[in-house]
Design a protein around this motif. Structure first.
Motif, PDB file in Angstrom:
ATOM      1  N   GLN A 308      -2.678  34.493 -19.156  1.00 50.97           N
ATOM      2  CA  GLN A 308      -2.283  33.608 -19.921  1.00 50.97           C
ATOM      3  C   GLN A 308      -2.666  32.689 -20.679  1.00 50.97           C
ATOM      4  N   GLY A 309      -4.392  33.123 -20.548  1.00 48.14           N
ATOM      5  CA  GLY A 309      -4.782  31.797 -21.975  1.00 48.14           C
ATOM      6  C   GLY A 309      -5.336  30.926 -21.765  1.00 48.14           C
ATOM      7  N   SER A 310      -4.817  30.105 -22.876  1.00 45.86           N
ATOM      8  CA  SER A 310      -4.519  28.263 -22.604  1.00 45.86           C
ATOM      9  C   SER A 310      -4.221  27.923 -21.901  1.00 45.86           C
ATOM     10  N   LYS A 311      -2.576  28.698 -21.366  1.00 42.56           N
ATOM     11  CA  LYS A 311      -1.459  27.898 -20.774  1.00 42.56           C
ATOM     12  C   LYS A 311      -2.110  27.591 -19.580  1.00 42.56           C
ATOM     13  N   VAL A 312      -3.128  27.788 -18.923  1.00 41.81           N
ATOM     14  CA  VAL A 312      -3.290  28.100 -17.594  1.00 41.81           C
ATOM     15  C   VAL A 312      -4.717  27.628 -17.574  1.00 41.81           C
ATOM     16  N   LYS A 313      -5.100  26.277 -16.265  1.00 43.45           N
ATOM     17  CA  LYS A 313      -6.074  26.155 -15.926  1.00 43.45           C
ATOM     18  C   LYS A 313      -5.939  25.518 -14.519  1.00 43.45           C
ATOM     19  N   VAL A 314      -7.108  26.911 -13.787  1.00 46.36           N
ATOM     20  CA  VAL A 314      -6.803  26.184 -12.301  1.00 46.36           C
ATOM     21  C   VAL A 314      -7.721  25.807 -11.630  1.00 46.36           C
ATOM     22  N   THR A 315      -7.001  24.956 -10.196  1.00 52.11           N
ATOM     23  CA  THR A 315      -7.600  23.136 -10.390  1.00 52.11           C
ATOM     24  C   THR A 315      -8.630  23.536  -9.089  1.00 52.11           C
ATOM     25  N   ALA A 316      -7.637  24.403  -7.854  1.00 54.02           N
ATOM     26  CA  ALA A 316      -8.708  24.747  -7.189  1.00 54.02           C
ATOM     27  C   ALA A 316      -7.730  25.872  -6.173  1.00 54.02           C
ATOM     28  N   PRO A 317      -8.499  26.779  -5.520  1.00 52.38           N
ATOM     29  CA  PRO A 317      -9.871  26.260  -4.531  1.00 52.38           C
ATOM     30  C   PRO A 317     -11.330  26.628  -5.842  1.00 52.38           C
ATOM     31  N   GLU A 318     -12.143  25.867  -5.404  1.00 54.80           N
ATOM     32  CA  GLU A 318     -12.961  25.513  -6.457  1.00 54.80           C
ATOM     33  C   GLU A 318     -14.409  27.224  -6.391  1.00 54.80           C
ATOM     34  N   ILE A 319     -14.048  27.289  -5.584  1.00 59.15           N
ATOM     35  CA  ILE A 319     -14.422  29.549  -6.109  1.00 59.15           C
ATOM     36  C   ILE A 319     -13.529  30.302  -6.694  1.00 59.15           C
ATOM     37  N   LEU A 320     -12.513  29.716  -6.903  1.00 62.89           N
ATOM     38  CA  LEU A 320     -11.690  30.469  -7.538  1.00 62.89           C
ATOM     39  C   LEU A 320     -11.976  29.496  -9.138  1.00 62.89           C
ATOM     40  N   VAL A 321     -11.896  28.713  -9.218  1.00 66.63           N
ATOM     41  CA  VAL A 321     -12.459  27.426 -11.063  1.00 66.63           C
ATOM     42  C   VAL A 321     -13.480  28.306 -11.858  1.00 66.63           C
ATOM     43  N   GLN A 322     -14.603  28.728 -10.513  1.00 66.94           N
ATOM     44  CA  GLN A 322     -15.630  29.445 -10.795  1.00 66.94           C
ATOM     45  C   GLN A 322     -15.357  30.569 -11.447  1.00 66.94           C
ATOM     46  N   GLU A 323     -14.890  31.254 -10.589  1.00 65.39           N
ATOM     47  CA  GLU A 323     -15.195  32.738 -10.401  1.00 65.39           C
ATOM     48  C   GLU A 323     -13.993  32.800 -12.586  1.00 65.39           C
ATOM     49  N   MET A 324     -13.123  31.659 -12.144  1.00 62.99           N
ATOM     50  CA  MET A 324     -12.425  31.882 -13.551  1.00 62.99           C
ATOM     51  C   MET A 324     -13.319  31.739 -14.489  1.00 62.99           C
ATOM     52  N   LYS A 325     -14.205  30.539 -15.141  1.00 59.51           N
ATOM     53  CA  LYS A 325     -15.221  31.061 -15.763  1.00 59.51           C
ATOM     54  C   LYS A 325     -16.351  31.553 -16.278  1.00 59.51           C
ATOM     55  N   GLN A 326     -16.680  32.163 -14.586  1.00 63.99           N
ATOM     56  CA  GLN A 326     -17.567  33.147 -14.993  1.00 63.99           C
ATOM     57  C   GLN A 326     -17.469  34.099 -16.363  1.00 63.99           C
ATOM     58  N   GLU A 327     -15.759  34.412 -15.780  1.00 57.32           N
ATOM     59  CA  GLU A 327     -15.090  35.843 -16.299  1.00 57.32           C
ATOM     60  C   GLU A 327     -15.101  35.444 -17.879  1.00 57.32           C
ATOM     61  N   ILE A 328     -14.552  34.167 -17.984  1.00 53.91           N
ATOM     62  CA  ILE A 328     -14.022  33.608 -19.580  1.00 53.91           C
ATOM     63  C   ILE A 328     -15.504  33.549 -19.951  1.00 53.91           C
ATOM     64  N   GLU A 329     -17.123  33.187 -19.574  1.00 56.10           N
ATOM     65  CA  GLU A 329     -18.187  33.639 -19.846  1.00 56.10           C
ATOM     66  C   GLU A 329     -18.294  35.096 -20.470  1.00 56.10           C
ATOM     67  N   ARG A 330     -17.361  35.607 -19.703  1.00 53.35           N
ATOM     68  CA  ARG A 330     -17.730  37.090 -20.036  1.00 53.35           C
ATOM     69  C   ARG A 330     -17.000  37.451 -20.868  1.00 53.35           C
ATOM     70  N   MET A 331     -15.506  37.236 -21.143  1.00 55.71           N
ATOM     71  CA  MET A 331     -15.222  37.796 -22.285  1.00 55.71           C
ATOM     72  C   MET A 331     -15.450  37.276 -23.419  1.00 55.71           C
TER      73      MET A 331
END
Length: 335
Positions: A308-331
């Motif tokens: 969904q790109g910039s149409k979504v922002k995960v807010t919880a749980p924190e572990i999923l938030v960090q996984e999203m950040k790491q994946e976006i950095e790899r992308m």
């Protein structure tokens, strides 16, 4: 008359009596035709088989039912509701969109549906609507599932029969043999899946999560063989695997653990999100941004969120938030 002729005459007369609304008592019929009660029962069963075959052709359900109060059998007629032209067209479109079968299989299945459900005129109209899509239909890249294997798996689930499968793993393409207790059969995004519990505890301990209480997910098209072992297993009804509940919480059939997630949705169609997550609810909405909570199962949800790109922002749980950040950095590192 020969014995066969007498039987044919008897069956036809019984059938005519049923059509006339008469109640048939087996003992009385046996005395009338000078045969035993078992012969009359076989005649009734033959008429039942005939009526069952006629049902598909006429669209009318006729059944021979036993009237306990009157101590006899009578014919019960019930008209069945037919699919509308629009509903048949919708089914054809869904079948084409599923991309679960080869073009040859789809053509055969579409013809069967149309021949059984609509008139020749309506069939021609529907064929016109699907002809272009069918003409450009390409066989799926994955192997198609043998319908006999599909049915074997379904029956093994119902009968609680242990299966032996040879399965090609996705990562290293290695073919492994597993003894499994099949508990569910599902379809999602082009593929049929078997949900099964591995019987060998040592094999289960080698998995990412030891002694995972949830069924393992197997794609049927990657199975090289499926055999019934003759062994049985038992699962209490209250503990049975619930396909509908699992499907409502799972995206892309990725395994994992159940979790509750929260995210903000900035897109134009929150209905599309709620369709994707049947167990989700909008808990807040401000300035066009919807805050959504959802119960999900497995890691497939991350794939959808990233899509969904910039149409979504995960807010919880924190572990999923960090996984999203790491994946976006790899992308980002790939561009």
């Amino acid at each position: 008359m020969t014995a066969d002729t007498l039987k044919t005459t008897r069956v036809l007369e019984l059938y005519q009596d049923f059509l006339s609304g008469k109640l048939i008592n087996k003992q009385q019929a046996a005395e009338q035709y000078h045969v035993n009660v078992r012969s009359i029962q076989r005649d009734i069963d033959s008429i039942r088989d005939f009526l069952s075959e006629q049902c598909a052709k006429e669209g009318i359900v006729r059944k021979i039912e036993y009237d306990k109060k009157e101590n006899g059998y009578r014919l019960v007629t019930q008209e069945i509701e037919q699919l509308s032209k629009g509903e048949v067209l919708a089914l054809c479109k869904i079948l084409l969109e599923s991309r679960a079968f080869t073009k040859e299989q789809v053509e055969k299945q579409l013809q069967i549906i149309l021949n059984l459900c609509v008139s020749q005129k309506e069939k021609s109209d529907i064929e016109w609507f699907i002809s272009n899509e069918l003409f450009h239909y390409h066989d799926p890249a994955h192997a198609t599932v043998d319908s006999d294997n599909l049915w074997m798996v379904a029956q093994a689930i119902r009968n609680q029969s242990v299966l032996e499968i040879e399965y090609q793993k996705l990562k290293d393409r290695q073919i492994v043999k597993r003894m499994v207790e099949p508990v569910g059969l599902m379809f999602s995004e082009y593929y049929f899946y078997l949900m099964a519990v591995i019987t060998d505890h040592s094999t289960r301990e080698a998995f990412h999560k030891k002694n995972d209480p949830y069924p393992t997910i197997y794609r049927l098209d990657r199975m090289h063989s499926i055999k019934e072992t003759g062994e049985k297993f038992s699962v209490p009804y209250k503990d049975r695997f619930k396909e509908g509940e699992y499907k409502n919480r799972t995206q892309f059939m990725f395994g994992g653990e159940p979790q509750k997630i929260s995210f903000n949705y900035y897109g134009p169609s929150v209905e599309a999100v709620l369709d994707k997550f049947p167990m989700a609810k909008v808990v807040d909405e401000k300035e066009g941004v919807c805050s959504i909570e959802a119960e999900v199962f497995g890691t497939g949800v991350k794939m959808w969120l990233l899509s969904q790109g910039s149409k979504v922002k995960v807010t919880a749980p924190e572990i999923l938030v960090q996984e999203m950040k790491q994946e976006i950095e790899r992308m980002n590192g790939q561009y």
